[in-house]
Design an enzyme around this catalytic site. Sequence first.
Site, mmCIF file in Angstrom:
data_model
loop_
_atom_site.group_PDB
_atom_site.id
_atom_site.type_symbol
_atom_site.label_atom_id
_atom_site.label_comp_id
_atom_site.label_asym_id
_atom_site.label_seq_id
_atom_site.Cartn_x
_atom_site.Cartn_y
_atom_site.Cartn_z
ATOM 1 N N ARG A 33 0.818 -1.213 0.000
ATOM 2 C CA ARG A 33 0.000 0.000 0.000
ATOM 3 C C ARG A 33 0.853 1.265 0.000
ATOM 4 N NH1 ARG A 33 -2.661 2.903 4.667
ATOM 5 N NH2 ARG A 33 -4.362 4.122 3.760
ATOM 6 N N TYR A 34 2.053 1.198 0.569
ATOM 7 C CA TYR A 34 2.892 2.387 0.660
ATOM 8 C C TYR A 34 3.482 2.792 -0.691
ATOM 9 C CZ TYR A 34 2.888 1.109 5.647
ATOM 10 O OH TYR A 34 2.540 0.772 6.918
ATOM 11 N N GLY A 35 3.531 1.820 -1.632
ATOM 12 C CA GLY A 35 4.016 2.140 -2.964
ATOM 13 C C GLY A 35 5.517 2.323 -3.086
#
Length: 231
Positions: A33-35
Amino acid sequence: MFQGTSHQGGYSHEAVVYALQKCGIRHIDTAKRYGCESLLQKAIKESGIAREDLWITTKLWHADYGYDETKKACLESCNRLGVEYLGICKSIGVSNFLIEHLEQLRKDCQITPHVNQIEYHPFQRPQELVDYCQSRNIVFEGYCPLAKGEALNHPNIVQLAKKYGRTPAQICIRWSIQNGIVTIPKSTKLKRVQENCQVFDFRLAKEDMELLDSMNVNRKLVYLTYPLWKG
């Protein structure tokens, strides 16, 4: 020590390389999710630290739940991170699981989570959950130790920082460590990364620990749950 990352500006290539090369950090916490998994691959390579000397944590996003989807997502995280394992996971944990969630896992699963990663700071100290995890050999990892910066201006913490000749951040991190919590600070600034690591050469007195303990108001800043892959 840990170097945490996050979404919304929570990654700095320079800070990660510095943490690994100069501060002795060997545990990196991230998530799909943090990419920034692909960015971490570059930072780890540049640091020159051998893979076997690193402990890397990433997380499963909700959209990837399900047996086949989970395996696929884990391998994709490995590819982005440039590592051969997590895909073969050394440890499986969870994040933001309360006692009722862990009890349900205990009934439904054969493997007890190795880790429960939970928000932990002076305003949010879930001691019952800490005790539960420790009694079942589940490592309690505390993230957000500075309460997203809100703890740094609290009068009690500022006063203790002056007393010990430390920064408010160091007081918060030291308090967490002395409470037996594996603590995950995060910063994108080199000076702060170094500051976060300089917490092992002093101890808070009993009365100061109790003062910080008493600040708990069960104030949560994060409301997500994740499975974790670690290795």
